[in-house]
Enzyme design. Structure first.
Site, PDB file in Angstrom:
ATOM      1  N   HIS A 174     -13.923 105.201 126.285  1.00 45.30           N
ATOM      2  CA  HIS A 174     -13.102 106.313 125.797  1.00 45.30           C
ATOM      3  C   HIS A 174     -13.828 107.661 125.908  1.00 45.30           C
ATOM      4  CE1 HIS A 174      -9.647 107.814 123.614  1.00 45.30           C
ATOM      5  NE2 HIS A 174     -10.420 108.397 122.718  1.00 45.30           N
ATOM      6  N   ILE A 218     -18.768 112.075 120.915  1.00 45.91           N
ATOM      7  CA  ILE A 218     -19.924 111.191 120.736  1.00 45.91           C
ATOM      8  C   ILE A 218     -19.595 109.828 121.336  1.00 45.91           C
ATOM      9  CG2 ILE A 218     -21.464 110.104 119.050  1.00 45.91           C
ATOM     10  CD1 ILE A 218     -20.785 112.417 117.119  1.00 45.91           C
TER      11      ILE A 218
HETATM   12  N1  INI Z   1     -12.144 113.751 120.339  1.00 46.35           N
HETATM   13  C1  INI Z   1     -13.293 114.432 120.170  1.00 46.35           C
HETATM   14  O1  INI Z   1     -13.263 115.682 120.102  1.00 46.35           O
HETATM   15  N2  INI Z   1     -14.474 113.787 120.067  1.00 46.35           N
HETATM   16  C2  INI Z   1     -14.556 112.426 120.146  1.00 46.35           C
HETATM   17  O2  INI Z   1     -15.697 111.888 120.030  1.00 46.35           O
HETATM   18  C3  INI Z   1     -13.371 111.680 120.331  1.00 46.35           C
HETATM   19  N3  INI Z   1     -13.424 110.242 120.402  1.00 46.35           N
HETATM   20  O3  INI Z   1     -14.515 109.669 120.413  1.00 46.35           O
HETATM   21  O4  INI Z   1     -12.409 109.582 120.462  1.00 46.35           O
HETATM   22  C4  INI Z   1     -12.147 112.383 120.420  1.00 46.35           C
HETATM   23  N4  INI Z   1     -10.983 111.733 120.584  1.00 46.35           N
HETATM   24  C5  INI Z   1      -9.710 112.351 120.348  1.00 46.35           C
HETATM   25  C6  INI Z   1      -9.169 113.086 121.566  1.00 46.35           C
HETATM   26  O5  INI Z   1      -9.871 114.292 121.785  1.00 46.35           O
HETATM   27  C7  INI Z   1      -7.694 113.441 121.381  1.00 46.35           C
HETATM   28  O6  INI Z   1      -7.546 114.289 120.266  1.00 46.35           O
HETATM   29  C8  INI Z   1      -6.801 112.199 121.176  1.00 46.35           C
HETATM   30  O7  INI Z   1      -6.995 111.257 122.209  1.00 46.35           O
HETATM   31  C9  INI Z   1      -5.301 112.607 121.134  1.00 46.35           C
HETATM   32  O8  INI Z   1      -4.891 113.183 122.383  1.00 46.35           O
END
Ligand code: INI
Length: 148
Positions: free
Chosen positions: A75, A69
């Site tokens: 990010h 989202i």
């Molecule tokens: N991961 C998601 O599945 N959805 C998101 O919205 C999200 N945001 O917004 O940060 C998200 N971040 C975590 C990412 O997928 C990794 O797990 C993290 O960066 C560790 O590698």
């Protein structure tokens, strides 16, 4: 047929509905619950890494579900982009159908709409796509080397 479902735990309140939708679609099409395994990983970014390993276990297809989202920073673009790129790369390089049920939305409301409310359930859609791809791969396989 055996299926792996790879689900990101991030935004689990949405992703859980995508998993339920995918399992329902597979079982309604005749899959046995015992032949469906759900693997959960931290977030959408990790889905391709896990999907690659799941595909190597010999399943007939891998259904990827997650939810990214958009927030106030870029990010979102990195996480959603890498998830899509990674899953697409696997789909094109592995000999196993890998489908994309990862929501990439601008708001929580858009995610809710696609997780079993007014815009359907994208987990179920990805599961149905996986079933179609398994049948298609089998049909292509049968034709390979045939005379007609
Ligand atoms: N991961 C998601 O599945 N959805 C998101 O919205 C999200 N945001 O917004 O940060 C998200 N971040 C975590 C990412 O997928 C990794 O797990 C993290 O960066 C560790 O590698």
């Amino acid at each position: 047929m055996k299926f792996g479902i790879v689900a990101g735990r991030f935004n689990a309140f949405i992703v859980d509905h995508l998993v339920t939708g995918a399992v329902d679609a597979l079982t309604r099409a005749g899959a046995q619950a015992a032949d469906i395994t759900v693997y959960r990983c931290p977030g959408a970014f990790e889905i391709p890494q896990v999907a690659r390993r799941v595909a190597a276990t010999g399943v007939d297809a891998v259904v990827c579900v997650g939810c990214v989202i958009r927030g106030a920073t870029p990010h979102f673009d990195y996480v959603a982009g890498e998830a899509a790129r990674g899953i697409g790369e696997l789909a094109r390089t592995l000999d196993v159908p890998i489908t994309f049920g990862v929501l990439t939305t601008l708001s929580i409301e858009q995610a809710i709409e696609r997780a079993g409310t007014k815009a359907g359930n994208k987990g179920a859609d990805a599961a149905l796509a996986a079933l179609e791809m398994v049948a298609l791969f089998r049909a292509i396989g049968r034709r390979k080397g045939s005379q007609g």
